[in-house]
Design an enzyme around this catalytic site. Structure first.
Site, short mmCIF file in Angstrom:
data_model
loop_
_atom_site.label_atom_id
_atom_site.label_comp_id
_atom_site.label_asym_id
_atom_site.label_seq_id
_atom_site.Cartn_x
_atom_site.Cartn_y
_atom_site.Cartn_z
N GLY A 163 -49.18 -8.45 22.24
CA GLY A 163 -49.89 -8.01 21.07
C GLY A 163 -49.75 -8.90 19.83
O GLY A 163 -48.66 -9.38 19.52
N THR A 186 -46.27 0.91 28.61
CA THR A 186 -44.94 1.32 29.07
C THR A 186 -44.71 2.79 28.75
O THR A 186 -45.41 3.40 27.94
CB THR A 186 -43.86 0.47 28.40
OG1 THR A 186 -43.96 0.62 26.97
CG2 THR A 186 -44.01 -1.00 28.76
N SER A 226 -51.81 1.69 32.29
CA SER A 226 -51.35 2.18 31.02
C SER A 226 -50.29 1.23 30.46
O SER A 226 -49.90 0.26 31.10
CB SER A 226 -50.72 3.56 31.21
OG SER A 226 -49.55 3.44 32.03
N ASN A 265 -42.93 1.15 20.53
CA ASN A 265 -41.86 0.49 19.77
C ASN A 265 -42.19 0.25 18.30
O ASN A 265 -41.39 -0.35 17.59
CB ASN A 265 -41.50 -0.83 20.45
CG ASN A 265 -40.98 -0.61 21.86
OD1 ASN A 265 -40.16 0.27 22.09
ND2 ASN A 265 -41.48 -1.38 22.80
N LEU A 278 -43.56 -5.33 18.68
CA LEU A 278 -44.70 -6.18 18.33
C LEU A 278 -44.28 -7.38 17.48
O LEU A 278 -44.84 -7.63 16.42
CB LEU A 278 -45.79 -5.37 17.61
CG LEU A 278 -46.62 -4.43 18.49
CD1 LEU A 278 -47.57 -3.59 17.63
CD2 LEU A 278 -47.41 -5.20 19.54
N GLY A 292 -46.26 -0.90 37.34
CA GLY A 292 -45.55 -0.85 38.61
C GLY A 292 -46.15 -1.67 39.73
O GLY A 292 -45.70 -1.57 40.88
N PHE A 350 -46.43 -10.65 27.89
CA PHE A 350 -45.78 -11.84 28.44
C PHE A 350 -45.96 -13.02 27.49
O PHE A 350 -45.00 -13.64 27.06
CB PHE A 350 -46.34 -12.17 29.82
CG PHE A 350 -45.75 -13.43 30.40
CD1 PHE A 350 -44.54 -13.38 31.06
CD2 PHE A 350 -46.39 -14.65 30.26
CE1 PHE A 350 -43.97 -14.55 31.58
CE2 PHE A 350 -45.84 -15.81 30.78
CZ PHE A 350 -44.62 -15.76 31.43
N SER A 391 -48.21 1.26 22.20
CA SER A 391 -46.86 0.72 22.23
C SER A 391 -45.90 1.76 21.68
O SER A 391 -46.13 2.33 20.62
CB SER A 391 -46.78 -0.56 21.39
OG SER A 391 -45.42 -0.94 21.23
#
Length: 362
Positions: free
Chosen positions: A85, A244, A242, A175, A114, A294, A63, A173
């Site tokens: 991050g 994503t 955890s 990504n 990131l 969630g 965020f 991550s």
């Protein structure tokens, strides 16, 4: 009040693309007048990693990537905030568009990659706000083009350990190409050892900053066994379960469900909570866990506690339920604790972990 204001503003906010809305939210919180949240119900007080948390509800990493809005977030009632991050060197992340709302599913897909202003920008902000109170962690990541990604974590730990209440090793991550390869047992063991050594050097003569490990929800149980074994052997202070997921549940209805990236929000709840329970059973009380994935209500937050979480984190749910959600969750957790005839929420940690690991009780 916050929930009412959000319900009025939501159509306007959601008329903007997701990244623009996120950026405006962070900017607004950063510019808000400094204020403290009200005192928390004492049944929510929690001890973890040698720290005293006024409540267990935290703002997840992702965020506030660059530690711009820590005080504004704490004023929303969060018991702690995790920035990042953060990468050693600034990097832009992936091209836009890179974040997508799945409104029908109350979920988000992001492939930010990131994006970070870098370690020095974050260090400066953390140093500036020292003395204001509030617990602040920093999520650590590696630069995409780094020749030695394990070294990146050590560099970050050495620089940021004196400025943060805890640090998180993020190797989960989806990504950054190849980053999740660092979850393999041998690679992780080397990375954790180097990061802890750097932390020890930075904290010489002072309290050691807790180091946590954040894992992916897509692990097999043998992979989880290897990660927990490293964490226990090396003396990690805690785990976050955890990040994503790259999975796409068949239940997804939104048009954006086919976008690449990490999926967060409501559809992640069951898988992440079962993995949390499996982790709790393997950790065997050696260190506490933070449950993420969630959480969007007091009910889902309580399920994470029952599965083994000492602390909680969320942020995707605020996209759909607004900034008053932390307060709503805290109130619901306190109510459930008292209805159980208890004086501390912590008495319920892991109560149903075995059943939840079997796929029951959610």
């Amino acid at each position: 009040m916050l929930s009412h204001l959000f319900s009025l503003a939501r159509p306007l906010i959601h008329s903007l693309d997701a990244e623009t809305a996120h950026r405006l939210t962070v900017t607004g919180l950063a510019a808000a007048p400094l204020r403290r949240a009200g005192a928390d119900d004492p049944v929510l007080a929690t001890q973890a990693f040698g720290l005293s948390f006024p409540n267990p509800v935290g703002l997840a990493a992702g965020f506030d990537k660059n530690a711009e809005a820590i005080d504004g977030a704490l004023a929303l009632g969060f018991g702690f905030v995790e920035a990042g991050g953060v990468t050693p060197l600034p990097q832009p992340g992936n091209p836009r568009p890179r974040v997508f709302r799945l409104a029908e599913d109350e979920a988000v897909i992001n492939r930010y990659g990131l994006n970070s202003e870098g370690m020095e920008a974050v260090a400066k902000r953390l140093a500036t706000r020292r003395g204001r109170g509030g617990l602040v962690g920093v999520n650590l990541g590696a630069n995409k083009d780094s020749a030695d990604r394990a070294a990146d974590y050590a560099i970050l730990a050495r620089r940021l350990a004196p400025l943060a209440d805890f640090l998180t090793i993020n190797v989960s991550s989806p990504n950054t190409p190849g980053l999740r390869d660092l979850q393999a047992e041998n690679a992780l063991d080397d990375l954790v050892a180097r990061t802890l050594a750097a932390r020890d050097e930075a904290n010489a003569g002072a309290r050691l900053t807790p180091i946590l490990l954040k894992i992916a929800p897509d692990l097999t149980l043998p992979e989880l066994d290897g990660m927990v074994a490293v964490a226990r052997k090396r003396g990690i202070d805690g785990m976050i379960v955890s990040n994503t997921t790259v999975a796409r549940p068949a239940s997804l209805r939104s048009a954006a469900r086919g976008e690449t990236g990490g999926l967060s929000g409501k559809p992640l709840f069951e898988a992440s909570t079962r993995l949390l329970a499996e982790t709790f059973l393997r950790v065997d009380g050696q260190f506490p866990l933070i449950g993420v994935g969630g959480i969007d209500s007091a009910e889902t937050a309580f399920a994470k506690i029952r599965a083994g979480a000492t602390l909680l984190q969320f942020y995707s749910a605020m996209v759909f339920k607004g900034p008053g959600l932390a307060g709503q969750i805290k109130s619901g957790l306190a109510d459930r604790t008292r209805r159980a005839g208890l004086t501390r929420l912590t008495a319920l940690i892991g109560r149903d972990a075995a059943a939840i690991a079997r796929g029951e009780g959610l």
